[in-house]
Design a protein around this motif. Structure first.
Motif, mmCIF file in Angstrom:
data_model
loop_
_atom_site.group_PDB
_atom_site.id
_atom_site.type_symbol
_atom_site.label_atom_id
_atom_site.label_comp_id
_atom_site.label_asym_id
_atom_site.label_seq_id
_atom_site.Cartn_x
_atom_site.Cartn_y
_atom_site.Cartn_z
ATOM 1 N N THR A 194 0.485 8.158 -11.853
ATOM 2 C CA THR A 194 0.523 6.716 -12.120
ATOM 3 C C THR A 194 -0.893 6.198 -12.335
ATOM 4 N N TRP A 195 -0.978 4.965 -12.819
ATOM 5 C CA TRP A 195 -2.299 4.352 -13.046
ATOM 6 C C TRP A 195 -3.005 4.033 -11.737
ATOM 7 N N LYS A 196 -2.303 4.085 -10.628
ATOM 8 C CA LYS A 196 -2.905 3.793 -9.324
ATOM 9 C C LYS A 196 -3.459 5.037 -8.647
ATOM 10 N N THR A 197 -3.388 6.172 -9.318
ATOM 11 C CA THR A 197 -3.899 7.423 -8.765
ATOM 12 C C THR A 197 -5.427 7.388 -8.785
ATOM 13 N N ALA A 198 -6.039 7.770 -7.671
ATOM 14 C CA ALA A 198 -7.486 7.637 -7.509
ATOM 15 C C ALA A 198 -8.269 8.401 -8.572
ATOM 16 N N TRP A 199 -7.904 9.635 -8.861
ATOM 17 C CA TRP A 199 -8.694 10.416 -9.813
ATOM 18 C C TRP A 199 -8.563 9.858 -11.229
ATOM 19 N N ILE A 200 -7.442 9.241 -11.541
ATOM 20 C CA ILE A 200 -7.291 8.602 -12.857
ATOM 21 C C ILE A 200 -8.159 7.355 -12.922
ATOM 22 N N VAL A 207 -7.945 13.363 -3.865
ATOM 23 C CA VAL A 207 -7.296 12.197 -3.283
ATOM 24 C C VAL A 207 -8.388 11.410 -2.570
ATOM 25 N N LEU A 208 -8.763 10.282 -3.155
ATOM 26 C CA LEU A 208 -9.860 9.475 -2.602
ATOM 27 C C LEU A 208 -9.353 8.308 -1.776
ATOM 28 N N TRP A 209 -8.183 7.796 -2.108
ATOM 29 C CA TRP A 209 -7.591 6.697 -1.346
ATOM 30 C C TRP A 209 -6.098 6.762 -1.414
#
Length: 144
Positions: free
Chosen positions: A74-80, A142-144
């Motif tokens: 999803t667009w809420k993924t930290a690495w994206i 995974v940053l957040w």
């Protein structure tokens, strides 16, 4: 199957965006000394590599958007999100780092080594930005 095809296109565009920049290091070194021809061939190669990176970047962004839309991320993924932030920085840098310096080199009567060094440093910075984005896409931290 569609996801895999788009992923393949995405990976090819990454290779097309990063790979050609490797040849710019020896070219920047050769540009330190101006020859009678003005090193026009080297400048043309430099410009072509930057142009290729821009167009490969269009494919890269387009395929990346499609991968997010049809894939598991999803667009809420930290690495994206981090990749998008660095992408914005690299686009700004790409627009400011190469074309003005190449134009300046063509117009200069002296001081070629400083401009060539500036071009080489710009290649290092741009490559670092691209490799950081690549790390985010491959490692998917995974940053957040």
């Amino acid at each position: 199957m569609l996801y895999k095809v788009i992923l393949y296109i995405h990976i090819l565009s990454v290779i097309s965006s990063i790979g050609p920049f490797v040849i710019l290091f020896p070219i920047a070194k050769k540009l330190r000394v101006r020859e009678d021809s003005g090193n026009e061939g080297y400048l043309n190669v430099f410009q072509s590599v930057v142009r290729l990176a821009k167009h490969a970047g269009h494919v890269l962004v387009g395929s990346g958007v499609l991968l997010v839309i049809i894939g598991p991320w999803t667009w809420k993924t930290a690495w994206i999100d981090m990749t998008l932030i660095i992408l914005a920085a690299s686009l700004y840098f790409l627009a400011r780092a190469f074309s003005p310096k190449l134009r300046k080199y063509r117009q200069q009567k002296e001081g070629f080594s400083e401009t060539a060094d500036s071009l080489r440093n710009a290649v290092y910075i741009y490559m670092a930005l691209l490799l950081i984005m690549l790390w985010f896409m491959v490692a998917k931290p995974v940053l957040w």
